[in-house]
Design a protein around this motif. Structure first.
Motif, PDB file in Angstrom:
ATOM      1  N   GLU A   1      -4.333   6.265   8.940  1.00  0.00           N
ATOM      2  CA  GLU A   1      -4.738   5.891   7.582  1.00  0.00           C
ATOM      3  C   GLU A   1      -3.759   4.902   6.950  1.00  0.00           C
ATOM      4  OE1 GLU A   1      -5.335   8.196   3.302  1.00  0.00           O
ATOM      5  OE2 GLU A   1      -4.815   9.326   5.100  1.00  0.00           O
ATOM      6  N   HIS A   2      -2.472   5.010   7.299  1.00  0.00           N
ATOM      7  CA  HIS A   2      -1.436   4.177   6.696  1.00  0.00           C
ATOM      8  C   HIS A   2      -0.873   3.120   7.659  1.00  0.00           C
ATOM      9  CE1 HIS A   2      -1.581   6.747   3.253  1.00  0.00           C
ATOM     10  NE2 HIS A   2      -1.253   7.808   3.970  1.00  0.00           N
ATOM     11  N   MET A   3      -1.529   2.928   8.785  1.00  0.00           N
ATOM     12  CA  MET A   3      -1.017   1.993   9.794  1.00  0.00           C
ATOM     13  C   MET A   3      -0.966   0.553   9.283  1.00  0.00           C
ATOM     14  SD  MET A   3       0.485   1.845  12.642  1.00  0.00           S
ATOM     15  CE  MET A   3       0.270   3.531  13.156  1.00  0.00           C
ATOM     16  N   SER A   4      -1.907   0.157   8.426  1.00  0.00           N
ATOM     17  CA  SER A   4      -1.867  -1.220   7.920  1.00  0.00           C
ATOM     18  C   SER A   4      -0.623  -1.440   7.060  1.00  0.00           C
ATOM     19  CB  SER A   4      -3.137  -1.565   7.139  1.00  0.00           C
ATOM     20  OG  SER A   4      -3.245  -0.777   5.980  1.00  0.00           O
ATOM     21  N   SER A   5      -0.197  -0.420   6.320  1.00  0.00           N
ATOM     22  CA  SER A   5       1.033  -0.527   5.528  1.00  0.00           C
ATOM     23  C   SER A   5       2.244  -0.617   6.440  1.00  0.00           C
ATOM     24  CB  SER A   5       1.177   0.667   4.581  1.00  0.00           C
ATOM     25  OG  SER A   5       0.149   0.655   3.619  1.00  0.00           O
ATOM     26  N   TYR A   6       2.239   0.154   7.518  1.00  0.00           N
ATOM     27  CA  TYR A   6       3.319   0.084   8.502  1.00  0.00           C
ATOM     28  C   TYR A   6       3.417  -1.333   9.067  1.00  0.00           C
ATOM     29  CZ  TYR A   6       5.840   0.638  12.891  1.00  0.00           C
ATOM     30  OH  TYR A   6       6.727   0.479  13.916  1.00  0.00           O
ATOM     31  N   LYS A   7       2.273  -1.908   9.423  1.00  0.00           N
ATOM     32  CA  LYS A   7       2.256  -3.259   9.996  1.00  0.00           C
ATOM     33  C   LYS A   7       2.747  -4.296   8.991  1.00  0.00           C
ATOM     34  CE  LYS A   7      -1.367  -2.314  13.362  1.00  0.00           C
ATOM     35  NZ  LYS A   7      -2.755  -2.582  13.780  1.00  0.00           N
ATOM     36  N   GLN A   8       2.370  -4.137   7.718  1.00  0.00           N
ATOM     37  CA  GLN A   8       2.847  -5.058   6.689  1.00  0.00           C
ATOM     38  C   GLN A   8       4.364  -4.935   6.542  1.00  0.00           C
ATOM     39  OE1 GLN A   8       0.002  -3.610   3.705  1.00  0.00           O
ATOM     40  NE2 GLN A   8      -0.499  -5.764   3.327  1.00  0.00           N
ATOM     41  N   GLY A   9       4.874  -3.701   6.572  1.00  0.00           N
ATOM     42  CA  GLY A   9       6.312  -3.488   6.513  1.00  0.00           C
ATOM     43  C   GLY A   9       7.013  -4.093   7.713  1.00  0.00           C
ATOM     44  N   HIS A  10       6.406  -3.950   8.876  1.00  0.00           N
ATOM     45  CA  HIS A  10       6.978  -4.504  10.103  1.00  0.00           C
ATOM     46  C   HIS A  10       7.075  -6.023   9.977  1.00  0.00           C
ATOM     47  CE1 HIS A  10       7.753  -5.007  14.404  1.00  0.00           C
ATOM     48  NE2 HIS A  10       7.906  -3.699  14.472  1.00  0.00           N
ATOM     49  N   GLN A  11       6.048  -6.646   9.428  1.00  0.00           N
ATOM     50  CA  GLN A  11       6.063  -8.094   9.224  1.00  0.00           C
ATOM     51  C   GLN A  11       7.152  -8.487   8.226  1.00  0.00           C
ATOM     52  OE1 GLN A  11       4.540 -10.525  10.832  1.00  0.00           O
ATOM     53  NE2 GLN A  11       5.548 -12.033   9.555  1.00  0.00           N
TER      54      GLN A  11
ATOM     55  N   GLY B   1       0.825  -1.206   0.000  1.00  0.00           N
ATOM     56  CA  GLY B   1       0.000   0.000   0.000  1.00  0.00           C
ATOM     57  C   GLY B   1       0.855   1.249   0.000  1.00  0.00           C
ATOM     58  N   HIS B   2       0.999   1.872   1.128  1.00  0.00           N
ATOM     59  CA  HIS B   2       1.733   3.133   1.275  1.00  0.00           C
ATOM     60  C   HIS B   2       3.211   2.832   1.560  1.00  0.00           C
ATOM     61  CE1 HIS B   2       2.801   7.018   3.293  1.00  0.00           C
ATOM     62  NE2 HIS B   2       2.115   7.468   2.246  1.00  0.00           N
ATOM     63  N   ILE B   3       4.044   3.017   0.557  1.00  0.00           N
ATOM     64  CA  ILE B   3       5.465   2.628   0.632  1.00  0.00           C
ATOM     65  C   ILE B   3       6.212   3.318   1.785  1.00  0.00           C
ATOM     66  CG2 ILE B   3       7.670   2.592  -0.607  1.00  0.00           C
ATOM     67  CD1 ILE B   3       5.673   0.597  -1.713  1.00  0.00           C
ATOM     68  N   PRO B   4       6.096   4.646   1.969  1.00  0.00           N
ATOM     69  CA  PRO B   4       6.837   5.273   3.081  1.00  0.00           C
ATOM     70  C   PRO B   4       6.481   4.688   4.452  1.00  0.00           C
ATOM     71  CG  PRO B   4       6.101   6.943   1.540  1.00  0.00           C
ATOM     72  CD  PRO B   4       5.423   5.650   1.141  1.00  0.00           C
ATOM     73  N   ALA B   5       5.212   4.388   4.671  1.00  0.00           N
ATOM     74  CA  ALA B   5       4.807   3.802   5.956  1.00  0.00           C
ATOM     75  C   ALA B   5       5.373   2.391   6.097  1.00  0.00           C
ATOM     76  CB  ALA B   5       3.281   3.772   6.067  1.00  0.00           C
ATOM     77  N   ALA B   6       5.366   1.637   5.015  1.00  0.00           N
ATOM     78  CA  ALA B   6       5.913   0.277   5.055  1.00  0.00           C
ATOM     79  C   ALA B   6       7.416   0.310   5.333  1.00  0.00           C
ATOM     80  CB  ALA B   6       5.632  -0.439   3.741  1.00  0.00           C
TER      81      ALA B   6
END
Length: 66
Positions: A41-51, A15-20
């Motif tokens: 709004e971009h927390m799901s992308s952050y979580k995907q990046g964290h994973q 999704g949102h590359i910077p957040a990931a």
């Protein structure tokens, strides 16, 4: 352990590359220092990046053991 191939992650969509990216960095650092700078709004992308960061770390640890 099987060798890592780029094809294994080429279809990953975050999704949102910077957040990931922030999620990946936080995961690899072991601290959630950048999490607060990510909007809800971009927390799901952050979580995907964290994973992804966790998976990268596990792959690297596996290579160290070989």
């Amino acid at each position: 352990m099987d060798k890592f191939k780029l094809e294994d992650i080429k279809d990953v969509h975050v999704g949102h590359i910077p957040a990931a990216k922030k999620g990946i960095v936080d995961s690899l650092m072991g601290k959630d220092l950048l999490k607060e700078s990510v909007s809800l709004e971009h927390m799901s992308s952050y979580k995907q990046g964290h994973q992804l960061g966790t998976e990268i770390e596990n792959l690297l640890k596996g290579y160290e053991q070989d």
